[in-house]
Design an enzyme around this catalytic site. Sequence first.
Site: not given
Length: 809
Positions: A16, A87, A499
């Site tokens: 908005c 370069c 895990d």
Amino acid sequence: MSKEKDMTFSISGMTCAACSARVEKGLNRMNGVAEANVNLATEQASVRYDPEQIGIEQITDKVVKLGYQVRVLHADFHVTGMTCAACSNRIEKKLNRLPGVKQATVNLALETATVDYFEGATDIPDVKRAVEKLGFGFKEKENTADHTTSKEQEMEKQLGKFLFALILTLPLVWAMVTHFEFTAFIWMPDMFMNPWVQLALATPVQFIVGAQFYVGAYKALRNKSANMDVLVALGTSAAYFYSIYLGIEAMQLGIVMPDLYFETSAVIITLIVLGKLFEARAKGKTSQAIQKLLGLQVKTATVLRDGETFEIPLEDVRVGDHLIVKPGEKIPVDGLIVEGHSAVDESMITGESIPVDKGLNDSVIGATINKNGSLTMVATKVGKDTALSQIIKIVENAQGSKANIQRMTDKVSGIFVPVVVVIAFISFLIWYFFITPGNVGAALIPTISILVIACPCALGLATPTSIMAGSGRAAELGLLFKGGEHLENTQLIQTVVLDKTGTVTKGEPTLTDLFTEGNVEKNTLLQLVASAEKKSEHPLAQAIVTYAGENKLSLLGVEQFEAIPGHGVKAIVQGKSLLIGTRKLLDDASVSFKRSKEQMTKLELEGKTAMLISVDGQYEGIVAVADTVKETSKQAVARMRKLGLEVIMLTGDNKRTAEAIAKQVGIDQVVAEVLPEEKSAVIEKLQRDGKKVAMVGDGLNDAPALAVADIGMAIGTGTDVAIEAADITLMRGDLNSVADAIIMSRKTMVNIKQNLFFAFVYNSIGIPIAAVGLLAPWVAGAAMAFSSVSVVLNALRLQKTKLEKEMES
């Protein structure tokens, strides 16, 4: 007063006028910003700023801090005409200075540039103009096959130049060889000693074959820089033009066979062109991994539309298309099987040689092989979204990115050429005034040798070729490094945190025990629990639901469901209030379960996850689920420990179950009963203790820990979120890949250090040897040319890395 600049960039997240006003106000308050206007409709910000007071990064960071996003676009393209690290450094600096460019990297070995830029702030034409203004070629990135063709054409062109130069140079070398006393017996036509003949032979080599060096040198000097071309052009021009001077002087003095240096310039140019030819061929081999991956793709697919089947190009396949895959054919894109049954060879993704049975609603991956049954599938991912395309993209990004060690090398290369020119000039003065007073020829020889031997080609190629070869070989082994920096940093890992579910274990648990200790009948209790768990996405919940289905139990309606991370679930099933989970869950609800504690402990000591069940506030029993350990986990942990790594298992499961699993695979340290949001805190604590930590996981709740770890490794069979958060994707779902990744990183870094050592030592030793006059210019040319080839060949050794030996040793 410095000149103000204007910049426009795109912003997302504004909803908005208050949003746009907030951003505009925030930008206008910044020191150095003269004026900022934010347009909500176009979602763009226009900023006039003083570059001496504020940079683009600070402006865009301010937008992010205000809670919005600055859109960043990514572009890849080819740069032609680069000859050495100077370069690539010059182009990279120029691109990074462009307004609107967030980051630009240029890869000398791949001859590519990668640019991340703020949408609206700059565009590809601006980038193209910047590259071309520096004197280099710009080409939109074609597909790898097209690029390979253009590289082959370039090599053919260089081969033609080399053969042309060789034919003209051989007579000059013939004349040079006969100058020595021990070779004076070799016959040589007198015409080869004629200055005019030598001039005629040397001139095409100098200005036709050597034109590329003059053009490159001019472009570099025009932009106030220096590169390899400057050194070659200076060295060979000195020999060529001094030979012309000596020839004219000889004619005036009546000398029939003067000592000329035409062969020096011609031989240097010929050998450098040969070296570049070999280098190009060797560099082509470093991208073999990409070629192999592209070779897995099919060209066409058989599509079913309006009841008819016909063949279409792969790029015309759209999401939702129904495709027919016959036995022996490759599956064209990622999708779901809607009809048929077959075994599918997924070894290119998983590394498993045994085909996987596939049937209705099973997912299939593009480029895998349908072995024995006819399948009808619906396409769910096509084009760049397929698993294979994502793999190719990751490998390309890794090969095109820069490791930190390369950035240091680039800085050295950037100042190397000017320093060498100064050293060569000082050497000339010392020889001319002190060692051989007044003898230009004698002073010129070491000067030319210094200019030629010191070209920084090998230095510029040392790191990127190793990164290309290492990441390419890693991809073949199912290890996808997302960038060169991750390939570099993995070798520093000291602690590996694993895990449990889906990583150490298969992640496919099954219900093993159901004890009823209340008033509810066993099947009814299972039906209630399975109905509640159907709402959960946890693997343990799925195991209960699957078991209920196997026992033909229908699931009941669930009026209310709440998952409590790390503890269990609350649910209301057909008016009955259920709690399923840990001791703490029932304790918090004041449900007594004293009589079950011994049974629960026994199950947990067996490595099973036991969950307590209460119905309407009354304890009713225990359901136990076991997740079996992967066959390779024990061997993988042993390999990690052999590599000197500390291995820790991290899980939300209860301590007894976790320790039972850990004991099976040889892990001593276990951190159990950790909530998902606490996993990252465990990683951070290890880091505060001074450890370099790798986190290995596959689940949604592992993503924060993967992101926090020094290196995050996601099991490729896991969730997309985990894979996105990780630095390395382990495609094969095997913990051996963790050890493989660390070994590949260590081998790649050793290879890079070998390359850098030889490149630095080569120049460090070569320059003083040339300065004291012990190195002939043509030998310097040959050594310089083949130093680059040797660096690339050393990098290519990574493509032959065999990790099986590491496992056995």
